[in-house]
Scaffold this motif. Structure first.
Motif, PDB file in Angstrom:
ATOM      1  N   LEU A 127       4.238  -2.429  -8.681  1.00  0.00           N
ATOM      2  CA  LEU A 127       3.390  -1.440  -8.012  1.00  0.00           C
ATOM      3  C   LEU A 127       4.015  -0.050  -8.004  1.00  0.00           C
ATOM      4  O   LEU A 127       3.352   0.918  -7.644  1.00  0.00           O
ATOM      5  N   GLY A 128       5.305   0.036  -8.369  1.00  0.00           N
ATOM      6  CA  GLY A 128       5.876   1.379  -8.496  1.00  0.00           C
ATOM      7  C   GLY A 128       7.194   1.628  -7.793  1.00  0.00           C
ATOM      8  O   GLY A 128       7.697   2.761  -7.819  1.00  0.00           O
ATOM      9  N   ALA A 129       7.773   0.616  -7.158  1.00  0.00           N
ATOM     10  CA  ALA A 129       9.071   0.829  -6.504  1.00  0.00           C
ATOM     11  C   ALA A 129      10.148   1.058  -7.568  1.00  0.00           C
ATOM     12  O   ALA A 129      10.160   0.383  -8.600  1.00  0.00           O
ATOM     13  N   ASP A 130      11.040   2.016  -7.341  1.00  0.00           N
ATOM     14  CA  ASP A 130      12.123   2.298  -8.292  1.00  0.00           C
ATOM     15  C   ASP A 130      13.272   1.316  -8.118  1.00  0.00           C
ATOM     16  O   ASP A 130      13.867   0.877  -9.084  1.00  0.00           O
ATOM     17  N   HIS A 131      13.609   1.018  -6.856  1.00  0.00           N
ATOM     18  CA  HIS A 131      14.770   0.175  -6.587  1.00  0.00           C
ATOM     19  C   HIS A 131      14.365  -0.915  -5.608  1.00  0.00           C
ATOM     20  O   HIS A 131      13.986  -0.614  -4.477  1.00  0.00           O
ATOM     21  N   VAL A 132      14.425  -2.184  -6.062  1.00  0.00           N
ATOM     22  CA  VAL A 132      14.026  -3.287  -5.187  1.00  0.00           C
ATOM     23  C   VAL A 132      15.282  -4.053  -4.763  1.00  0.00           C
ATOM     24  O   VAL A 132      16.173  -4.291  -5.570  1.00  0.00           O
ATOM     25  N   ILE A 133      15.356  -4.390  -3.493  1.00  0.00           N
ATOM     26  CA  ILE A 133      16.570  -4.957  -2.919  1.00  0.00           C
ATOM     27  C   ILE A 133      16.233  -6.241  -2.159  1.00  0.00           C
ATOM     28  O   ILE A 133      15.421  -6.222  -1.232  1.00  0.00           O
ATOM     29  N   ASN A 134      16.845  -7.355  -2.567  1.00  0.00           N
ATOM     30  CA  ASN A 134      16.688  -8.596  -1.818  1.00  0.00           C
ATOM     31  C   ASN A 134      17.688  -8.572  -0.666  1.00  0.00           C
ATOM     32  O   ASN A 134      18.890  -8.675  -0.864  1.00  0.00           O
ATOM     33  N   TYR A 135      17.168  -8.384   0.558  1.00  0.00           N
ATOM     34  CA  TYR A 135      18.067  -8.166   1.704  1.00  0.00           C
ATOM     35  C   TYR A 135      18.915  -9.393   2.015  1.00  0.00           C
ATOM     36  O   TYR A 135      19.897  -9.297   2.752  1.00  0.00           O
ATOM     37  N   LYS A 136      18.532 -10.544   1.456  1.00  0.00           N
ATOM     38  CA  LYS A 136      19.361 -11.740   1.691  1.00  0.00           C
ATOM     39  C   LYS A 136      20.597 -11.735   0.801  1.00  0.00           C
ATOM     40  O   LYS A 136      21.559 -12.455   1.065  1.00  0.00           O
ATOM     41  N   GLU A 137      20.558 -10.929  -0.254  1.00  0.00           N
ATOM     42  CA  GLU A 137      21.662 -10.943  -1.220  1.00  0.00           C
ATOM     43  C   GLU A 137      22.461  -9.661  -1.246  1.00  0.00           C
ATOM     44  O   GLU A 137      23.625  -9.645  -1.638  1.00  0.00           O
ATOM     45  N   ALA A 185       0.841  -1.201   0.000  1.00  0.00           N
ATOM     46  CA  ALA A 185       0.000   0.000   0.000  1.00  0.00           C
ATOM     47  C   ALA A 185       0.878   1.254   0.000  1.00  0.00           C
ATOM     48  O   ALA A 185       0.626   2.212  -0.750  1.00  0.00           O
ATOM     49  N   ALA A 186       1.927   1.244   0.818  1.00  0.00           N
ATOM     50  CA  ALA A 186       2.805   2.414   0.929  1.00  0.00           C
ATOM     51  C   ALA A 186       3.523   2.689  -0.391  1.00  0.00           C
ATOM     52  O   ALA A 186       3.662   3.840  -0.813  1.00  0.00           O
ATOM     53  N   ILE A 187       3.968   1.635  -1.068  1.00  0.00           N
ATOM     54  CA  ILE A 187       4.648   1.820  -2.358  1.00  0.00           C
ATOM     55  C   ILE A 187       3.713   2.529  -3.342  1.00  0.00           C
ATOM     56  O   ILE A 187       4.096   3.491  -4.011  1.00  0.00           O
ATOM     57  N   GLN A 188       2.464   2.080  -3.405  1.00  0.00           N
ATOM     58  CA  GLN A 188       1.517   2.682  -4.356  1.00  0.00           C
ATOM     59  C   GLN A 188       1.184   4.127  -3.999  1.00  0.00           C
ATOM     60  O   GLN A 188       1.097   4.997  -4.874  1.00  0.00           O
ATOM     61  N   LEU A 189       0.996   4.406  -2.694  1.00  0.00           N
ATOM     62  CA  LEU A 189       0.682   5.782  -2.297  1.00  0.00           C
ATOM     63  C   LEU A 189       1.872   6.699  -2.599  1.00  0.00           C
ATOM     64  O   LEU A 189       1.709   7.799  -3.136  1.00  0.00           O
ATOM     65  N   ALA A 190       3.078   6.240  -2.255  1.00  0.00           N
ATOM     66  CA  ALA A 190       4.276   7.064  -2.480  1.00  0.00           C
ATOM     67  C   ALA A 190       4.475   7.324  -3.974  1.00  0.00           C
ATOM     68  O   ALA A 190       4.875   8.409  -4.384  1.00  0.00           O
ATOM     69  N   ARG A 191       4.165   6.308  -4.787  1.00  0.00           N
ATOM     70  CA  ARG A 191       4.290   6.452  -6.252  1.00  0.00           C
ATOM     71  C   ARG A 191       3.277   7.460  -6.794  1.00  0.00           C
ATOM     72  O   ARG A 191       3.637   8.412  -7.483  1.00  0.00           O
ATOM     73  N   HIS A 192       1.991   7.266  -6.444  1.00  0.00           N
ATOM     74  CA  HIS A 192       0.945   8.012  -7.148  1.00  0.00           C
ATOM     75  C   HIS A 192       0.550   9.312  -6.459  1.00  0.00           C
ATOM     76  O   HIS A 192       0.037  10.214  -7.106  1.00  0.00           O
TER      77      HIS A 192
END
Lengths: 327, 327
Positions: free
Chosen positions: B182-192, B153-160
């Motif tokens: 959904l609109g995130a610019d940079h996605v990070i897999n915290y395990k990697e 939800a936060a990703i979409q609100l921050a995007r739009h």
């Protein structure tokens, strides 16, 4: 014009009186004939700053005086107007320029020495209590270092602008007496009593809405337990250490605490101008009426900058140390 | 009416379908015929709460349905109106009452299942991003748990709503794909990867303006180093532990960070009403237009509450788990 600068970065003996050219105001600035200049902690730090390069700056960040040239569009600042305010440097001098939107206009009810004791401590107190602390009328506030410059200013603002319930701490009884006179409801000598217990007892265990914290690590647990639900805890100094051994996030979350770090370091010019404007509107009428009082420790002749720095470095003062620049 | 309550506090096997009286709306309330109810973490916790006393409550805090009686002065809520919203309990039932100022009105572009997926996660995301995080247009935000309900939800609100630059973390690649869609610019897999290094690299070492932190202790140092000057760091969960060792106050002060603790626990009715009002104004048009999407994991018949709790307790879901109460 005569100015105080340094021969080399170092001890008070490096302070030296020199002649420099009078500055020229740029567009949007005013030229001030300085009547009084305050000593601030940042001045003694600048004096010792080994990374400075020549030409060394004129010391001093806080002045009062009379406008002699107005290069701004604000006609309230025409020549003859009395003003006080913060400058980036150049305060220990006979003339200085200042952005017009940082000038605090004052009238005959205040002396030049009283006026120069206002900007730094009162703007800081206003900023931390209201912009960061979001203090609302009749809320409860805990002000540490109640005998300090910012502390004495904050107590008075909280009393007269917000009818707050004010708890304050200090380590000497005469400082607590001053705090009480200025409007603190509950004064606590931290050497003799635990402030968190007193706060808890006197608030039905609810705690305070705002804390002005100059102390940091050594008071961490006591401040945390003094926070009410939704408290704003403003961290503006770390006299008691900067490293907290263990922080419980659960309490921060359960009490919905906002912990706001800040330093009395430069903010943007726009921020300073906006802060000055709001402070003048809300607080200056009460200062000019004598309800809120600038606190002065000593007034020295311009020539005695070394003695002024000594008083500050020996922590002798409870109010401002001031140089009288001209009559 | 049929309702889900418990025989005794405990496992899913304690869930039981009973008959109870239909509630009566009080002044300022509406009576809703429930069409769909969401499962929330608080429901499974209530189910196990050993301090409950009889009569045990009807579970459920989030519903959608149709108004059948309006005891408020708000004529927009007259019978026939479709609404969704949070109730204090009583959601797994055929009827429930709700304070009128907590109702979110929606129209035919949304199904009952989509509508019931909105209130809890979107109000929480809106509150933490805007009321606590004070996110401004085009600022940078780091949203942890990007695959969670509040995260999506936060990703979409921050995007739009804010055209923000959005960093998000998750531990599974399919969650990161959803976050990206959904609109995130940079996605990070915290395990990697180390999110703090990526944030630092992609912001010229400046950091982000807002952090939504569900993790707490184990991310403390990385979050601290990801904060920009004047950052708002909203602490809304502690999946990674609640005790932080050796906290440096100097960095909090130098970066002028606001660390704001909160819990998704009851706020006052006024707070909820005001939050709902602002959210409806700002975000509901984009949800009704299909720009912002409620995320649904599964829709089950009303009778399958035990299976719904199982899905939640086995952490199977990436979106809401929903019971269809009636057609």
């Amino acid at each position: 014009m005569r100015v105080w600068t340094i021969k080399e970065p170092g001890s008070r003996e490096q302070l030296t009186l020199e002649n420099r050219d009078r500055p020229e105001p740029k567009d949007g600035e005013i030229l001030i004939q300085i009547k009084a200049a305050s000593i601030n902690r940042t001045d003694t730090m600048t004096r010792q700053n080994q990374s400075l390069v020549k030409p060394y700056p004129i010391l001093g960040v806080e002045v009062s005086g009379v406008v002699i040239e107005n290069q701004s569009s604000d006609s309230r600042l025409d020549p003859g107007t009395k003003v006080a305010g913060l400058v980036n440097h150049g305060g220990y001098a006979e003339y200085v320029t200042m952005p017009a939107d940082r000038a605090i206009i004052f009238h005959d009810s205040l002396s030049m020495e009283e006026a120069v004791a206002i900007p730094e401590v009162f703007l800081t107190a206003y900023q931390t209590l209201y912009w960061l602390g979001e203090l609302k009328p009749k809320q409860k506030v805990l002000i540490h270092a109640g005998g300090s410059g910012v502390g004495t200013a904050a107590i008075q603002l909280a009393r007269h602008l917000s009818e707050a319930c004010i708890f304050t701490t200090a380590g000497q009884d005469h400082k607590l007496s001053v705090a009480k006179e200025l409007g603190a409801d509950h004064v606590i000598n931290y050497k003799e009593e635990s402030f968190d217990k007193i706060v808890s007892n006197l608030t039905d265990n609810k705690g305070v809405d705002v804390i002005l914290d100059f102390v940091g690590a050594s008071y961490w647990d006591k401040n945390l337990s003094s926070c009410a639900l939704d408290a704003r805890w403003v961290l503006i100094g770390a006299l008691g250490g900067t490293t907290v051994e263990q922080v419980s996030l659960m309490q921060l979350m359960q009490k919905r605490i906002s912990l706001k770090g800040t330093l009395l370091t430069p903010r943007s010019d726009d921020y300073k101008a906006e802060l000055t404007k709001e402070f003048v509107e809300k607080a200056m009428p009460l200062i000019e009426a004598g309800t809120i009082k600038p606190i002065i420790h000593s007034v020295l002749p311009f020539e005695e900058a070394k003695e002024a720095h000594r008083q500050m470095e020996d922590n002798e003062n409870t109010g401002k140390i001031i140089l009288r620049v001209s009559e």
